[in-house]
Design an enzyme around this catalytic site. Structure first.
Site, PDB file in Angstrom:
ATOM      1  N   HIS A 199     -12.288 -11.593  15.396  1.00 38.52           N
ATOM      2  CA  HIS A 199     -12.036 -10.849  14.153  1.00 38.52           C
ATOM      3  C   HIS A 199     -12.896 -11.277  12.977  1.00 38.52           C
ATOM      4  CE1 HIS A 199      -9.407 -13.640  11.747  1.00 38.52           C
ATOM      5  NE2 HIS A 199      -9.275 -14.214  12.918  1.00 38.52           N
ATOM      6  N   CYS A 332      -0.585 -23.322  -0.066  1.00 38.91           N
ATOM      7  CA  CYS A 332       0.686 -23.520  -0.747  1.00 38.91           C
ATOM      8  C   CYS A 332       1.579 -24.358   0.167  1.00 38.91           C
ATOM      9  CB  CYS A 332       1.315 -22.169  -1.036  1.00 38.91           C
ATOM     10  SG  CYS A 332       2.304 -22.169  -2.513  1.00 38.91           S
TER      11      CYS A 332
HETATM   12  C1  LIG Z   1     -11.013 -18.121  11.070  1.00 37.11           C
HETATM   13  C2  LIG Z   1     -11.472 -19.432  11.589  1.00 37.11           C
HETATM   14  C3  LIG Z   1     -10.815 -20.059  12.647  1.00 37.11           C
HETATM   15  C4  LIG Z   1      -9.584 -19.479  13.285  1.00 37.11           C
HETATM   16  O1  LIG Z   1      -9.866 -18.392  14.093  1.00 37.11           O
HETATM   17  P1  LIG Z   1      -8.656 -17.403  14.530  1.00 37.11           P
HETATM   18  O2  LIG Z   1      -9.299 -16.470  15.493  1.00 37.11           O
HETATM   19  O3  LIG Z   1      -8.175 -16.753  13.293  1.00 37.11           O
HETATM   20  O4  LIG Z   1      -7.617 -18.247  15.170  1.00 37.11           O
HETATM   21  C5  LIG Z   1     -11.298 -21.267  13.098  1.00 37.11           C
HETATM   22  N1  LIG Z   1     -12.380 -21.829  12.546  1.00 37.11           N
HETATM   23  C6  LIG Z   1     -13.053 -21.262  11.533  1.00 37.11           C
HETATM   24  C7  LIG Z   1     -14.254 -21.916  10.975  1.00 37.11           C
HETATM   25  C8  LIG Z   1     -12.614 -20.048  11.013  1.00 37.11           C
HETATM   26  O5  LIG Z   1     -13.257 -19.488   9.987  1.00 37.11           O
END
Ligand SMILES: *Cc1c(COP(=O)(O)O)cnc(C)c1O
Length: 389
Positions: A199, A332
């Protein structure tokens, strides 16, 4: 102007082309990939095609690609999986990693492991020399991210991987913010494990990849059925898997165009800030050599009502009212707003860390939106910092 979304490091919309590819897997092709009948066989093929595509795009073997539920699971599985397999007791990481790395490391600490945090400099940089000095005979794994999600620092993970290799210590990198946004080839980088998320690159939520180089000491973490060659149990998220591969393919095909676009947006933003707010803002993290799509700003000003430092949370809410969506790294925890662990980790004083916002650009942002943001930021800041008469 419609709402302006400047929070792509948090999540991105699914690209139209990606969505088109995945929709059939919710209705017509809904089979369980482990079923022996035609419905199962069709989805099995889709999954293995996706695995081959992902492998090809990052220079891996298909057998080294494990589909997970996202970046968080991949990070957890990498660190815990290697510690479990090696029986060594030290994890080397840094205080400015994503919580998906720090929290599993801390949970291993409660079970008796040692966690060594390498100290970043004020731009978030960590050097291969620091890694070299820290590695001991007890080191199970080194985990350092490629691109920092809050401040955009790019770590020299190729050199860090080489250092780890010399000492025969597996190296994991969270590449959630770099894959699809800069060239990335696992063979060239020499990493042993790597995490990705769908995502953050215009794919669906709830899907990710863990790359585990063949021969790496690693034990599966999520156990159940024999999916993913017994390395990750659970009925396969077919639509997610197809979407992950399509999203990665899309981002890599457009990598140069996207990067140029982000640099242009960033250039306009910085020029505008210099023109309007010179001396009243600062860039946290690298100024010139970070990724172009992440910009972390602090505002060393006094709040009009509290006479304390400007509150980044209030700034975020005021910008939201104006239709602009940015983020701040603060969490938070138990009612009190804590400054971002990343900004704290690079030594930023609380007052500045508390006044920060993060802007992260996406492919559909425009120069007009940057202009709109600059205008609104000016308005909101003058309101928030006006001395009441
Ligand atoms: C968003 C993010 C995650 C987590 O990924 P998810 O698919 O939301 O679990 C891990 N590491 C970094 C650097 C991120 O930006």
């Amino acid at each position: 102007m419609d709402s302006v979304y400047f929070d792509h490091a948090s999540t991105t919309p699914v690209d139209d082309g990606v969505l088109e590819e995945i929709l059939p897997y919710y209705k017509q092709q809904f089979g369980n990939a482990d079923s022996a009948h035609q419905f199962g066989r069709a989805t099995k093929v889709a999954i293995e095609d996706a695995r081959e595509l992902v492998a090809k795009l990052i220079g891996a073997e298909p057998s080294e690609i494990i589909f997970t539920s996202g970046g968080t699971e991949s990070d957890n599985a990498a660190i815990k999986g290697v510690v479990n397999a090696t029986r060594k007791t030290e994890v080397i990481t840094s205080p400015i990693e994503h919580h998906a790395v720090i929290h599993p490391a801390e949970s291993l600490k409660m079970k008796g492991c040692k966690v060594t945090y390498l100290e970043p400099d004020s731009t978030g940089m960590i050097t291969p020399e620091q890694v070299k000095e820290a590695i001991s005979d007890e080191t199970a794994i080194v985990s350092l991210m490629h691109v920092n999600n809050e401040i955009g620092t790019i770590l020299p993970i190729k050199e860090i991987a080489a250092t780890c290799k010399e000492r025969k210590v597996p190296f994991h990198s969270d590449t959630v913010q770099s894959v699809g946004k800069m060239p990335l080839n696992v063979k060239e980088l020499g990493v042993d494990l790597l995490s990705m998320s769908g995502h953050k690159i215009y794919g669906p939520k709830g899907i990710g990849v863990l790359y585990v180089k063949n021969g790496t000491p690693w034990l599966p973490w999520l156990q159940g059925g024999s999916q993913e060659r017994r390395r990750r149990g659970g009925t396969s998220n077919v639509a997610g898997i197809v979407g992950m591969a399509e999203a990665l393919n899309y981002c890599i095909a457009n990598l140069d165009a996207h990067r140029t676009h982000y640099s242009n947006l960033r250039g306009k933003l910085i020029d505008g800030l210099e023109e309007r707010l010179k001396g009243r803002y600062r860039i946290n993290g690298p100024v010139d050599d970070g990724v172009p799509h992440i910009i972390n700003l602090s505002f060393p000003m006094e709040d009009a009502t509290t006479e304390k430092g400007l509150d980044g949370e209030m700034l975020l809410l005021n910008l939201d009212i104006e239709g602009i969506c940015v983020s701040n790294g603060s969490a938070c925890t138990s009612g009190a707003v804590e400054p971002s662990h990343v900004l704290k980790g690079i030594g930023l004083p609380d007052k500045l860390a508390n006044s920060s916002i993060r802007i992260s650009f996406g492919k559909d942002n425009t120069l007009e939106q940057v202009q709109f943001f600059l205008d609104k930021l000016d308005d909101v800041l003058s309101r928030m910092t006006k001395v009441p008469s």
